[in-house]
Design an enzyme around this catalytic site. Structure first.
Site, PDB file in Angstrom:
ATOM      1  N   GLU A  33       0.874  -1.168   0.000  1.00 21.85           N
ATOM      2  CA  GLU A  33       0.000   0.000   0.000  1.00 21.85           C
ATOM      3  C   GLU A  33       0.916   1.225   0.000  1.00 21.85           C
ATOM      4  O   GLU A  33       1.826   1.308   0.833  1.00 21.85           O
ATOM      5  CB  GLU A  33      -0.878   0.002   1.260  1.00 21.85           C
ATOM      6  CG  GLU A  33      -1.894   1.109   1.185  1.00 21.85           C
ATOM      7  CD  GLU A  33      -2.792   1.212   2.418  1.00 21.85           C
ATOM      8  OE1 GLU A  33      -2.804   0.289   3.242  1.00 21.85           O
ATOM      9  OE2 GLU A  33      -3.468   2.249   2.521  1.00 21.85           O
ATOM     10  N   ARG A 258       5.075 -12.821   9.622  1.00 25.53           N
ATOM     11  CA  ARG A 258       5.778 -11.583   9.302  1.00 25.53           C
ATOM     12  C   ARG A 258       7.079 -11.508  10.080  1.00 25.53           C
ATOM     13  O   ARG A 258       7.278 -12.208  11.070  1.00 25.53           O
ATOM     14  CB  ARG A 258       4.899 -10.356   9.521  1.00 25.53           C
ATOM     15  CG  ARG A 258       4.339 -10.179  10.905  1.00 25.53           C
ATOM     16  CD  ARG A 258       3.225  -9.135  10.919  1.00 25.53           C
ATOM     17  NE  ARG A 258       3.661  -7.801  10.522  1.00 25.53           N
ATOM     18  CZ  ARG A 258       3.061  -7.071   9.576  1.00 25.53           C
ATOM     19  NH1 ARG A 258       2.029  -7.542   8.912  1.00 25.53           N
ATOM     20  NH2 ARG A 258       3.481  -5.873   9.312  1.00 25.53           N
ATOM     21  N   LYS A 268       4.293   0.684   9.512  1.00 26.99           N
ATOM     22  CA  LYS A 268       4.336   2.013   8.928  1.00 26.99           C
ATOM     23  C   LYS A 268       3.686   3.044   9.840  1.00 26.99           C
ATOM     24  O   LYS A 268       4.121   4.184   9.907  1.00 26.99           O
ATOM     25  CB  LYS A 268       3.654   1.999   7.561  1.00 26.99           C
ATOM     26  CG  LYS A 268       4.569   1.415   6.493  1.00 26.99           C
ATOM     27  CD  LYS A 268       3.903   1.381   5.145  1.00 26.99           C
ATOM     28  CE  LYS A 268       2.929   0.242   5.053  1.00 26.99           C
ATOM     29  NZ  LYS A 268       2.487  -0.041   3.693  1.00 26.99           N
TER      30      LYS A 268
HETATM   31  P1  ATP Z   1       2.825  -2.314   8.004  1.00 30.44           P
HETATM   32  O1  ATP Z   1       2.279  -3.214   9.060  1.00 30.44           O
HETATM   33  O2  ATP Z   1       4.255  -2.004   8.146  1.00 30.44           O
HETATM   34  O3  ATP Z   1       2.000  -1.091   7.787  1.00 30.44           O
HETATM   35  P2  ATP Z   1       1.526  -3.504   5.838  1.00 30.44           P
HETATM   36  O4  ATP Z   1       1.271  -4.943   5.870  1.00 30.44           O
HETATM   37  O5  ATP Z   1       0.386  -2.618   6.098  1.00 30.44           O
HETATM   38  O6  ATP Z   1       2.783  -3.178   6.714  1.00 30.44           O
HETATM   39  P3  ATP Z   1       1.687  -3.348   3.035  1.00 30.44           P
HETATM   40  O7  ATP Z   1       2.137  -2.213   2.208  1.00 30.44           O
HETATM   41  O8  ATP Z   1       0.266  -3.726   2.991  1.00 30.44           O
HETATM   42  O9  ATP Z   1       2.153  -3.040   4.490  1.00 30.44           O
HETATM   43  O10 ATP Z   1       2.609  -4.604   2.771  1.00 30.44           O
HETATM   44  C1  ATP Z   1       2.953  -5.114   1.514  1.00 30.44           C
HETATM   45  C2  ATP Z   1       3.323  -6.557   1.680  1.00 30.44           C
HETATM   46  O11 ATP Z   1       4.424  -6.690   2.580  1.00 30.44           O
HETATM   47  C3  ATP Z   1       2.177  -7.349   2.261  1.00 30.44           C
HETATM   48  O12 ATP Z   1       2.057  -8.551   1.542  1.00 30.44           O
HETATM   49  C4  ATP Z   1       2.591  -7.576   3.679  1.00 30.44           C
HETATM   50  O13 ATP Z   1       2.047  -8.748   4.181  1.00 30.44           O
HETATM   51  C5  ATP Z   1       4.114  -7.626   3.583  1.00 30.44           C
HETATM   52  N1  ATP Z   1       4.719  -7.251   4.852  1.00 30.44           N
HETATM   53  C6  ATP Z   1       4.535  -6.109   5.547  1.00 30.44           C
HETATM   54  N2  ATP Z   1       5.201  -6.131   6.705  1.00 30.44           N
HETATM   55  C7  ATP Z   1       5.853  -7.320   6.753  1.00 30.44           C
HETATM   56  C8  ATP Z   1       6.711  -7.961   7.696  1.00 30.44           C
HETATM   57  N3  ATP Z   1       7.049  -7.368   8.836  1.00 30.44           N
HETATM   58  N4  ATP Z   1       7.186  -9.190   7.409  1.00 30.44           N
HETATM   59  C9  ATP Z   1       6.856  -9.792   6.246  1.00 30.44           C
HETATM   60  N5  ATP Z   1       6.051  -9.258   5.320  1.00 30.44           N
HETATM   61  C10 ATP Z   1       5.542  -8.040   5.558  1.00 30.44           C
HETATM   62 MG    MG Z   2      -1.333  -3.560   4.735  1.00 27.96          MG
END
Ligand code: ATP
Ligand code: MG
Length: 560
Positions: A33, A258, A268
């Site tokens: 995102e 994760r 984020k």
């Molecule tokens: P955050 O929790 O940091 O806001 P998010 O999951 O909202 O992260 P996205 O931009 O939706 O961020 O993530 C893009 C991809 O990266 C998704 O498939 C998500 O599952 C993966 N991802 C995000 N954080 C991690 C993590 N700590 N370990 C592994 N994969 C991750």
């Molecule tokens: Mg997300």
């Protein structure tokens, strides 16, 4: 397809799917995102998605999950692409969930026509109350049984902008008594009169993640949709939408744990706060776990890839010790870094028996791990700088092998010197150390075979260039800054995470230091030129120390 054995459960599942014919080829996607910068957690997902596609000769798309216009910005769309490329990957196709808004809308209309979706006037709070709990079933909304005609009319008017934000939603009509809360008539669209960074003011209804994600996967022909564990409970919904739409290709969602790292926050939401509240200098502050921050700090992308490969992929959440990441950084830097000499806290040495005005050019090895890096010449003169910390007036004990009065030390690539006396200011600070050298010891060995245990680094004073050096420590003082419910994670910020040293003395070769070159300053750690550098005034970031001093400190404090 490659013949290596699958190394984790996801690859096992993929190989089984290829064997059974469920999928002919592998296609994955990385779906960020655009609401922040990528961090090392995302790197795990990038390495997995791009690495899996590569391993099975498939494709990997970059898809921006841009369904939330209020938090998203073009700046993030650009930084994310830059960061993925820096990490060493190139996507097959660049896509945006917003590319599919028309198709998603058409599919929503179709679900309404089939009596599988309805417009609800309950407020967000009421929807929550009606949803029930894990132990109690939900209740049907009073608007659940609207006619198809009424739903079609209201949904179109939602799209046309006739209703204010929050006044209506479109929900899937599934089962308010389902044990899985995600199936209790999940919201598909909300009204949001907000400008979108790509579609502008074209839309005032936006799809929810669950409605957009699986359908985007299907449109792109994704075979394996890899996501983190918090979406495990969403999988039945992911499948319900696909099963209830005229979609031939059905992607498969697989969840993995994760990445969590000690002494680090990886969400984020929290990283944005560090930036906006000024705890760090920006998204690319070298203390940040963002890819932009790690890049600026001097962490090589291969170290991140190797770390992600090493931790593997599992189904259970766990927290990785930051020391493991640091180990991979050191491994890679040891392999590639150019060695140089730099004195971070200088004190002057005058070699009283060395001819004034004489300059000898000594040969130094650029990288003992890589012969092709060659050698360079470094100037040796009567006046040098050494580290203040490498000298004691009085030798404190027999294990002290650095410079002290009456004792010899070896200058790296140079001669043996012996301290004779010091010159101090009125406050007692040492201004100069007067030494003598043994001309027979050039190259660091005495023809008479006498032993000198200590070797210290130095730079020639008249040739040295001045630099600023920034030292970094962990950004948080505790392994899990989120752990205490009554405290905000920012309360655990390490007040000493940045130390700025000025007046550091570098060997002259570093005047031509190149951005992007990794250096080891001998005995001091690995360093990387910062973009704040000015012509003639370099600024170096310390990427990492040579050894893991932290685990030693932690041990002495009785911590793990
Ligand atoms: P955050 O929790 O940091 O806001 P998010 O999951 O909202 O992260 P996205 O931009 O939706 O961020 O993530 C893009 C991809 O990266 C998704 O498939 C998500 O599952 C993966 N991802 C995000 N954080 C991690 C993590 N700590 N370990 C592994 N994969 C991750
Ligand atoms: Mg997300």
């Amino acid at each position: 397809m490659n013949n290596e054995k699958p190394t984790h459960f996801i690859h096992e599942m993929i190989e089984a799917d290829l064997k059974s014919g469920r999928y002919q080829s592998v296609r994955t996607r990385f779906p960020p995102e655009p609401n922040g910068y990528l961090h090392i957690g995302h790197a795990k997902s990038i390495v997995l998605n791009f690495g899996t596609a590569k391993k099975y000769g498939g494709q990997c798309n970059l898809r921006f999950d841009d369904t939330n216009p209020t938090k998203e910005e073009v700046e993030y769309v650009e930084s994310i692409q830059e960061d993925i490329r820096w990490l060493g990957y190139e996507w097959d196709e660049l896509r945006f969930a917003s590319d599919y808004f028309d198709q998603l809308y058409a599919w929503a209309v179709q679900l309404i026509k089939e009596g599988k979706a309805y417009v609800d006037d309950l407020s967000q709070e009421e929807i929550r109350q009606y949803r029930g709990t894990l132990t109690e079933p939900g209740r049907n909304s009073p608007y659940r049984d609207r006619s198809v005609e009424e739903n079609l009319d209201l949904f179109e008017r939602m799209k046309n902008g006739e209703f204010p934000d929050g006044s209506k939603v479109l929900r899937a009509k599934i089962d308010m008594a389902s044990p899985n809360l995600n199936l209790r008539d999940p919201v598909m669209y909300r009204i949001l009169h907000a400008r979108h960074h790509r579609t502008g003011d074209q839309w005032c209804i936006y799809p929810m993640y669950d409605w957009a994600h699986g359908q985007s996967d299907a449109i792109e022909g994704i075979s394996h949709s890899l996501c983190t564990l918090e979406f495990e409970n969403h999988r039945p919904l992911y499948e319900w939408f696909l099963d209830n739409l005229p979609i031939a290709h059905k992607p498969r969602q697989i969840e993995f744990a994760r990445l969590n790292l000690t002494y680090t926050v990886l969400s984020k939401r929290r990283l944005i706060r560090l930036v906006k509240e000024g705890h760090v200098r920006g998204w690319d502050d070298p203390r940040m776990p963002t890819l932009a921050g790690l890049r600026r700090r001097g962490v090589p992308p291969a170290a991140i890839r190797n770390f992600c490969e090493a931790i593997g992929v599992a189904k259970a959440n766990s927290t990785i010790d930051l020391a493991l990441f640091e180990y991979h950084i050191r491994q890679e830097l040891n392999r590639i870094a150019e060695r140089r000499m730099a004195v971070l806290d200088p004190v002057k040495v005058v070699i009283t028996n060395y001819p004034e005005g004489q300059v000898e050019w000594l040969e130094a090895i650029n990288n003992p791990e890589d012969e092709s890096a060659g050698t360079r010449k470094i100037p040796f003169t009567r006046e040098l700088y050494i580290e203040r910390d490498d000298f004691r007036e009085v030798r404190p004990n027999k294990k002290y092998h650095r410079l002290s009065i009456g004792h010899e030390v070896r200058l790296r690539y140079g001669y043996f010197i012996k301290a004779e006396s010091v010159v101090k200011d009125e406050a007692g600070n040492i201004l100069e150390i007067h030494c003598t050298y043994d001309p027979e010891t050039r190259g660091g060995y005495a023809p008479d075979g006498r032993k000198v245990r200590g070797t210290i680094h130095w730079v020639s004073a008249p040739h040295a260039i001045d630099a600023e050096v920034r030292l970094y420590d962990r950004l948080f003082t505790v392994p899990d800054p989120r752990s205490e419910a009554d405290k905000d994670f920012t309360e655990f910020i390490n007040p000493n995470s940045l130390t700025v040293l000025t007046g550091c003395k570098l060997e002259p070769d570093l005047a031509a230091a190149a951005a992007g070159t990794h250096y080891q300053f001998e005995r001091k750690g690995y360093f990387f030129l910062d973009p704040d550098s000015q012509p003639g005034r370099p600024v170096f970031n310390r990427t990492i120390t040579l050894r893991d001093t932290w685990s030693k400190i932690a041990k002495s404090l009785g911590q793990k």
